[in-house]
Design a protein around this motif. Structure first.
Motif, mmCIF file in Angstrom:
data_model
loop_
_atom_site.group_PDB
_atom_site.id
_atom_site.type_symbol
_atom_site.label_atom_id
_atom_site.label_comp_id
_atom_site.label_asym_id
_atom_site.label_seq_id
_atom_site.Cartn_x
_atom_site.Cartn_y
_atom_site.Cartn_z
ATOM 1 N N ASP A 125 8.420 -7.370 -3.613
ATOM 2 C CA ASP A 125 7.264 -6.586 -3.161
ATOM 3 C C ASP A 125 7.633 -5.675 -2.001
ATOM 4 O O ASP A 125 7.113 -4.556 -1.878
ATOM 5 N N GLU A 126 8.525 -6.141 -1.153
ATOM 6 C CA GLU A 126 8.952 -5.324 -0.010
ATOM 7 C C GLU A 126 9.657 -4.062 -0.477
ATOM 8 O O GLU A 126 9.450 -2.976 0.096
ATOM 9 N N LEU A 132 6.765 2.941 -2.078
ATOM 10 C CA LEU A 132 5.410 3.489 -1.979
ATOM 11 C C LEU A 132 5.216 4.243 -0.670
ATOM 12 O O LEU A 132 4.586 5.310 -0.645
ATOM 13 N N ASP A 133 5.753 3.708 0.422
ATOM 14 C CA ASP A 133 5.657 4.394 1.713
ATOM 15 C C ASP A 133 6.337 5.762 1.652
ATOM 16 O O ASP A 133 5.819 6.748 2.193
ATOM 17 N N PHE A 300 2.021 -2.966 -8.885
ATOM 18 C CA PHE A 300 2.024 -3.132 -7.427
ATOM 19 C C PHE A 300 1.297 -1.975 -6.750
ATOM 20 O O PHE A 300 0.479 -2.188 -5.843
ATOM 21 N N ARG A 301 1.585 -0.760 -7.185
ATOM 22 C CA ARG A 301 0.986 0.434 -6.575
ATOM 23 C C ARG A 301 -0.528 0.427 -6.737
ATOM 24 O O ARG A 301 -1.272 0.700 -5.781
ATOM 25 N N ARG A 302 -0.997 0.108 -7.946
ATOM 26 C CA ARG A 302 -2.437 0.084 -8.188
ATOM 27 C C ARG A 302 -3.128 -0.980 -7.329
ATOM 28 O O ARG A 302 -4.162 -0.719 -6.702
ATOM 29 N N ASN A 303 -2.530 -2.165 -7.282
ATOM 30 C CA ASN A 303 -3.127 -3.238 -6.482
ATOM 31 C C ASN A 303 -3.117 -2.897 -5.003
ATOM 32 O O ASN A 303 -4.092 -3.170 -4.286
ATOM 33 N N ARG A 304 -2.029 -2.299 -4.545
ATOM 34 C CA ARG A 304 -1.915 -1.973 -3.111
ATOM 35 C C ARG A 304 -2.912 -0.893 -2.722
ATOM 36 O O ARG A 304 -3.578 -0.995 -1.670
ATOM 37 N N LEU A 308 -6.343 -0.901 -0.271
ATOM 38 C CA LEU A 308 -6.629 0.086 0.777
ATOM 39 C C LEU A 308 -7.951 0.799 0.548
ATOM 40 O O LEU A 308 -8.348 1.642 1.348
ATOM 41 N N GLY A 309 -8.634 0.468 -0.567
ATOM 42 C CA GLY A 309 -9.940 1.062 -0.840
ATOM 43 C C GLY A 309 -9.899 2.325 -1.654
ATOM 44 O O GLY A 309 -10.927 3.011 -1.781
#
Length: 415
Positions: A125-126, A132-133, A300-304, A308-309
């Protein structure tokens, strides 16, 4: 040039006209340009090897890439699971591959194994979060970015010949939606072929029962369908790794030599190593990379982003990212204003409560001061009364004294 019209939905997209070119203009060179750029940029592939200590992870990797990768043997004395990461530049003819190998150390050596699989999942995940960052930066540099996302997990299963350990099931279940898992039976030359076939079937039954989703080599490409289907039927792959070469006939081959004979690493009659190399590197490396990006990273991207809303579908209405950000900004502004109002009201209420508390305290102090003054006045009055009485007694005493003195003097004169 021939104009060919194709039916389209005029309400959604404008009509697209298609032309068949009678003479070449260079479009057919586009694949060559892409290939030349890809060769120039090189390729990136990241492998995660999960397995217990001394199960042959390093030897297998050396055999896979026909080289001696730097690796330090791990001991059974580790108090926790940790990951060792090494990156290598491999060259084959004009193709450059930046290979990153991540190996577990101390996996399965602890009495309490509750956190063993969490450390591995957090690491995967990291890497997703780092990508993603970079992707969400205003000024991005993805073209030169070194992608560290794990593309495949080689899960090493000890050849017990019976069934999977609970740790294996829990770990693979925890990782199956994060990475492409290829289960392999390590050191498969330690059990007989009949035991090996039963062991493979037991593993598949347990994985299906636990709902663990392992990676299946794609069969939608006709050129690879037959080979990949054979590889899928061999899962979990039984492999043998070796850093030693043994002379067999007129040539030297990677093998393990025993008193009873020689096990050749790349002999398909001895193990599935050759099928693993073909399926993993020669035929499906690109699919592993694309599956990582299009499936596991997207999850992961969708969940993250949802955490974040951010959401691009509200009440069935598709929204652009700018609309979503504006909506989230308005929500945050409203929430901030609401919170600010609540804080103001809470502050005003606290001030009022404090004022009431101070007034009550002031009232108590005034009452105490009044009582003290009253007590002082009463005590002063009592003291004044006692002083008056005392003065009267003193005057009376002086009168008596003078009277007695006069009497004594008169008696003395008579004598």
């Amino acid at each position: 040039m021939k104009d060919v019209s194709r039916p389209t939905d005029s309400l959604q997209t404008p009509s697209i006209r298609t032309f068949e070119l009678k003479e070449e203009c260079g479009i057919n060179n586009l694949p060559n340009q892409i290939m030349a750029k890809a060769i120039s940029d090189g390729f990136v592939f990241n492998i995660l090897c999960v397995g217990e200590t001394a199960c042959g992870k390093s030897s297998l990797l050396d055999s896979l890439f026909n080289t001696r990768l730097d690796s330090t043997p791990s001991t059974h004395e580790n108090t926790r699971v940790y990951l060792r990461k090494n990156t290598y530049d491999l060259f084959e003819r004009e193709i450059r591959l930046k290979l990153t190998v991540v190996e577990t150390a101390g996996f399965g050596d602890q009495i309490n194994k509750d956190d063993s699989f969490k450390i591995i999942g957090d690491f995967i995940d990291e890497q997703f979060q780092i990508y993603l960052d970079e992707e969400l930066k205003i000024k991005r540099n993805l073209s030169n970015y070194h992608d560290t996302r794990i593309h495949v997990c080689l899960y090493f299963i000890n050849p017990t010949g019976h069934s999977l350990k609970a740790l294996d099931l829990v770990t693979m279940k925890h990782l199956d939606n994060k990475v492409n898992i290829i289960p392999i039976i390590a050191k498969s030359d330690t059990i007989s072929k009949n035991e090996l076939q039963r062991f493979k079937q037991n593993i598949l039954n347990e994985l299906n029962l636990a709902g663990v989703k392992i990676y299946r080599f794609p069969t939608d490409d006709e050129t690879l369908a037959e080979d990949n289907l054979k590889a899928n039927n061999l899962l979990p792959l039984a492999v043998v790794g070796s850093n030693e070469t043994v002379k067999v006939g007129n040539q030297y081959v990677r093998a393990r030599q025993y008193p009873w004979g020689i096990v050749q690493v790349e002999n398909e009659n001895h193990c599935d190593f050759k099928k693993l190399r073909e399926s993993l590197i020669e035929k499906n490396m690109l699919d592993l990379i694309e599956t990582t990006h299009s499936k596991h990273y997207e999850i992961f991207r969708r969940n993250r982003l949802t955490e974040l809303g951010l959401n691009d579908n509200i009440d069935g209405k598709q929204l652009s990212i700018s609309d979503t950000i504006d909506m989230k900004r308005n929500e945050l502004r409203q929430e901030f204003e609401k919170r600010e109002q609540q804080l103001k009201e809470a502050f005003i209420q606290k001030v009022k409560d404090k004022e009431i508390e101070l007034k009550d305290a002031e009232k108590q102090i005034n009452e105490q001061l009044t009582n003290i003054k009253k007590q002082y006045k009463d005590q002063k009055d009592r003291c004044d009364e006692k002083w008056r009485i005392l003065e009267q007694e003193i005057n009376l005493f002086e009168q008596r004294k003078r009277a007695n003195v006069g009497t004594i003097k008169k008696g003395t004169k008579k004598k």
